[in-house]
Design a protein around this motif. Structure first.
Motif, PDB file in Angstrom:
ATOM      1  N   UNK A   5      -4.770  59.271  37.509  1.00  0.00           N
ATOM      2  CA  UNK A   5      -4.994  60.611  36.783  1.00  0.00           C
ATOM      3  C   UNK A   5      -6.024  60.696  35.894  1.00  0.00           C
ATOM      4  N   UNK A   6      -6.150  59.800  35.135  1.00  0.00           N
ATOM      5  CA  UNK A   6      -7.462  59.735  34.019  1.00  0.00           C
ATOM      6  C   UNK A   6      -8.809  59.928  34.765  1.00  0.00           C
ATOM      7  N   UNK A   7      -8.813  59.194  35.928  1.00  0.00           N
ATOM      8  CA  UNK A   7     -10.172  59.372  36.660  1.00  0.00           C
ATOM      9  C   UNK A   7     -10.335  60.802  37.311  1.00  0.00           C
ATOM     10  N   UNK A   8      -9.120  61.237  37.785  1.00  0.00           N
ATOM     11  CA  UNK A   8      -9.255  62.605  38.586  1.00  0.00           C
ATOM     12  C   UNK A   8      -9.502  63.800  37.488  1.00  0.00           C
ATOM     13  N   UNK A   9      -8.954  63.611  36.189  1.00  0.00           N
ATOM     14  CA  UNK A   9      -9.146  64.371  35.398  1.00  0.00           C
ATOM     15  C   UNK A   9     -10.660  64.504  34.694  1.00  0.00           C
ATOM     16  N   UNK A  10     -11.093  63.015  34.728  1.00  0.00           N
ATOM     17  CA  UNK A  10     -12.551  62.947  34.348  1.00  0.00           C
ATOM     18  C   UNK A  10     -13.437  63.519  35.314  1.00  0.00           C
ATOM     19  N   UNK A  54     -22.204  59.480  36.160  1.00  0.00           N
ATOM     20  CA  UNK A  54     -22.701  57.968  35.730  1.00  0.00           C
ATOM     21  C   UNK A  54     -22.611  57.973  34.210  1.00  0.00           C
ATOM     22  N   UNK A  55     -22.879  58.650  33.478  1.00  0.00           N
ATOM     23  CA  UNK A  55     -23.069  58.592  31.926  1.00  0.00           C
ATOM     24  C   UNK A  55     -21.356  58.632  31.555  1.00  0.00           C
ATOM     25  N   UNK A  56     -20.742  59.441  32.188  1.00  0.00           N
ATOM     26  CA  UNK A  56     -19.013  59.420  31.743  1.00  0.00           C
ATOM     27  C   UNK A  56     -18.494  58.246  31.820  1.00  0.00           C
ATOM     28  N   UNK A  57     -18.817  57.567  33.073  1.00  0.00           N
ATOM     29  CA  UNK A  57     -18.024  56.734  33.420  1.00  0.00           C
ATOM     30  C   UNK A  57     -18.600  55.203  33.518  1.00  0.00           C
ATOM     31  N   UNK A  77     -14.077  62.091  45.697  1.00  0.00           N
ATOM     32  CA  UNK A  77     -14.978  61.743  44.333  1.00  0.00           C
ATOM     33  C   UNK A  77     -14.237  60.709  43.275  1.00  0.00           C
ATOM     34  N   UNK A  78     -13.245  61.056  42.989  1.00  0.00           N
ATOM     35  CA  UNK A  78     -12.380  60.390  42.067  1.00  0.00           C
ATOM     36  C   UNK A  78     -12.030  58.905  42.676  1.00  0.00           C
ATOM     37  N   UNK A  79     -11.809  58.935  43.880  1.00  0.00           N
ATOM     38  CA  UNK A  79     -11.603  57.464  44.350  1.00  0.00           C
ATOM     39  C   UNK A  79     -12.662  56.613  44.316  1.00  0.00           C
ATOM     40  N   UNK A  80     -13.790  57.215  45.150  1.00  0.00           N
ATOM     41  CA  UNK A  80     -14.932  56.540  44.686  1.00  0.00           C
ATOM     42  C   UNK A  80     -15.480  56.152  43.411  1.00  0.00           C
TER      43      UNK A  80
END
Length: 86
Positions: A5-10, A54-57, A77-80
């Motif tokens: 959820x956090x990755x998908x939201x980001x 790239x900057x965010x993650x 994209x979130x899965x990647x």
């Protein structure tokens, strides 16, 4: 909230940052199609999105990973991104 959820939201927030809130506010889901489906996400916006992600993650995207499969949907994209984070 789990990492999925956090990755998908980001990722959704990053997309909104790039294409603008008027186009996507609250409407992006894992099933939302991206490149080719969102007219605002052209090649220049794609480059900006990659930089924002790239900057965010905190990872660098390999050129080989910039393809239709990764950028098919918000979910792909979130899965990647999750895969890049380990």
């Amino acid at each position: 909230m789990d990492t999925t959820d956090v990755t998908l939201t980001g990722v959704s927030e990053a997309i909104t940052d790039v294409i603008g809130p008027d186009h996507s506010a609250g409407t992006l889901t894992a099933d939302t199609l991206l490149f080719g489906a969102l007219p605002e996400l052209d090649s220049l916006a794609l480059v900006e999105l990659i930089t924002v992600l790239e900057d965010r993650f905190g990872f660098e995207m390999d050129e080989d990973d910039i393809n239709a499969e990764v950028f098919e949907s918000v979910g792909s994209l979130a899965e990647y991104v999750r895969g890049q984070l380990g």
